[in-house]
Design an enzyme around this catalytic site. Structure first.
Site, PDB file in Angstrom:
ATOM      1  N   ARG A 284       0.843  -1.215   0.000  1.00 39.27           N
ATOM      2  CA  ARG A 284       0.000   0.000   0.000  1.00 39.27           C
ATOM      3  C   ARG A 284       0.868   1.252   0.000  1.00 39.27           C
ATOM      4  O   ARG A 284       0.538   2.252  -0.629  1.00 39.27           O
ATOM      5  CB  ARG A 284      -0.922  -0.014   1.231  1.00 39.27           C
TER       6      ARG A 284
ATOM      7  N   SER B 100      -5.660  -2.913   9.554  1.00 45.36           N
ATOM      8  CA  SER B 100      -4.230  -3.119   9.754  1.00 45.36           C
ATOM      9  C   SER B 100      -3.878  -2.963  11.241  1.00 45.36           C
ATOM     10  O   SER B 100      -3.234  -3.834  11.847  1.00 45.36           O
ATOM     11  CB  SER B 100      -3.471  -2.104   8.891  1.00 45.36           C
TER      12      SER B 100
ATOM     13  N   LYS C  24      -3.153  -6.245  14.307  1.00 44.36           N
ATOM     14  CA  LYS C  24      -1.934  -6.354  15.123  1.00 44.36           C
ATOM     15  C   LYS C  24      -2.261  -6.374  16.615  1.00 44.36           C
ATOM     16  O   LYS C  24      -1.659  -7.116  17.388  1.00 44.36           O
ATOM     17  CB  LYS C  24      -0.991  -5.193  14.789  1.00 44.36           C
TER      18      LYS C  24
END
Ligand code: URA
Ligand code: CA
Length: 434
Positions: free
Chosen positions: A168, A183, A187
């Protein structure tokens, strides 16, 4: 299933199923789906967006792509905090011992990363002896004993995100709210959090420059978290000037110590109390965020917060004597004051420019392989709204090189002084729960 059909489906604004998304993420991680198709997919998402269900599936699919940290052997509700990043953001160093002091377990795995300063673990390494390379078993033990441990990232967390984020970055598709939200959340969830408090920053020094974008990102992340069964809330906070006074590694350790003792900068203290009170509340250690806040204020006032910090440092091999003698921290050879050239009020401090100035001194990594100088950085003496007289120090530059003329000029460019009085900046704009 064929990738080309899924790209078309997304391009035409249709909703992808969980199976579709798993196919894409698994295929891309394994290398079966090439970068050019994944790039087209990212661009399709950039233009057509994603539904909440799609971003939740994407989050879980990326979370499943690698190792997951199992924090279940730790007693209690594990609440993690995530900040979208800013300049001189010393909050983790304060929050970890602060909430641990009221019994909330803090099990933090942290990366080093690029930026104006090092990451939390780099900063902690300025404490003599402090170790961050600790295996998982010992990590869990430390949290159970002291309620807090901060260690370097080990294992292979969310490789799908790593690969996709990298792609990206070079295809102009980072700035998509559902992709950013998935994203970040993938995580956090892979790192084992039961509940998550997000600090979404907005302003010149933040990743999200404008308030509306920050708010949209906050809602997107909160919705994903709650949808996948992790209680999540977000605070939107100001990043139009650096947080606190210090930008640097050892300098921020000192600032964290001051704050835990009750004498740190007002904005850093306030943000930590706000984020901390939500963490304590989500961990079910208080009936309300207000009660949690009173508990946290109490631990600062009665010394329990700084005591917890000392125990945390010693448990990881650090010399806790730094708490009473900060001259044991790495210290720069030169301190240069930048003095105001006029009388007036500070109306603007360009945060990311000051951050970059700190980085050029060596406080942060410009590339993955740069070495960090833990001693150097910048300490602000004046913040937005403060009155200044000609000759007053605006900042001190802590450097290991004698000539800092370039940094001095940069600092002058960052500060705007006006004749009219200026209001202090609002620190907390909003709290988002859905
Ligand atoms: N930070 C992340 O971790 N992911 C993004 O996509 C953007 C910012
Ligand atoms: Ca700071």
């Amino acid at each position: 299933m064929r990738m080309v059909d899924l790209i078309q489906k997304k391009r035409d604004g249709k909703e992808l199923s969980k199976e579709n998304i798993d196919f894409i993420i698994q295929g891309y991680t394994k290398g079966d789906i090439p970068d050019y198709q994944m790039s087209a997919f990212a661009m399709a998402v950039f233009f057509t967006g994603m539904t909440q269900a799609e971003s939740a599936h994407l989050t879980l699919s990326m979370m499943e792509s690698g190792d997951k940290i199992d924090l279940s052997p730790i007693e209690g509700i594990k609440v993690d905090k995530h900040s979208t990043g800013g300049v001189g953001d010393t909050t983790t160093l304060v929050l970890a011992p602060l909430v641990a002091a009221v019994g909330v377990p803090v099990a933090k795995m942290s990366g080093r990363g690029l930026g104006h300063t090092g990451g939390t673990i780099d900063k902690l390494e300025s404490v003599p002896g402090f170790k961050v390379e600790i295996d998982n078993k010992k990590f869990i033990e430390l949290v159970n004993t002291n309620k807090v441990a901060v260690v370097g990232q080990s294992g292979n967390l969310t490789p799908a995100d790593k690969k996709f984020y990298g792609l990206r970055d070079v295809t102009a598709t980072v700035e998509s709210i559902p992709l950013i939200a998935s994203s970040i959340m993938s995580k956090k969830i892979a790192a084992g959090a039961d509940a998550i408090v997000l600090d979404v920053k907005t302003g010149s020094g933040a990743f999200m420059k404008d308030f509306e974008g920050a708010r949209e990102l906050a809602h997107a992340m909160v919705k994903i978290g709650n949808k996948v069964g992790r209680k999540t809330m977000a605070v939107i906070s100001d990043m139009n000037q650096p947080l606190g006074f210090a930008i640097g590694n050892a300098l921020e350790i000192k600032e964290a110590i001051d704050t835990l003792k009750g004498s740190g900068p007002e904005d850093l203290r306030e943000l930590c109390l706000t984020l901390g009170s939500h963490m304590v509340y989500l961990a079910k250690k208080a009936e309300s965020p207000e009660e949690a806040r009173r508990m946290l204020e109490e631990t600062i006032a009665n010394g329990k917060a700084i005591e917890t910090f000392k125990n945390f440092l010693s448990a990881q091999g650090g010399d806790a004597a730094v708490v009473n003698d900060t001259s044991m921290l790495p210290t720069a050879k030169f301190v240069t004051e930048v003095q105001s050239k006029e009388d007036g009020y500070v109306s603007e401090i360009v945060a990311d420019e000051i951050g970059t100035a700190a980085m050029t001194l060596g406080a942060g990594r410009a590339t993955k392989d740069s070495e960090i100088d833990l001693a150097v950085g910048i300490v602000l003496h004046k913040k937005i709204g403060d009155i200044v007289k000609k000759g007053d120090p605006l900042v001190s530059i802590h450097s290991n090189q004698e000539n800092v003329n370039e940094v001095v000029n940069r600092i002058y460019d960052c500060y705007t002084i006006t004749k009219q009085p200026v209001d202090k900046r609002t620190l907390i704009y909003d709290e988002i729960r859905e």
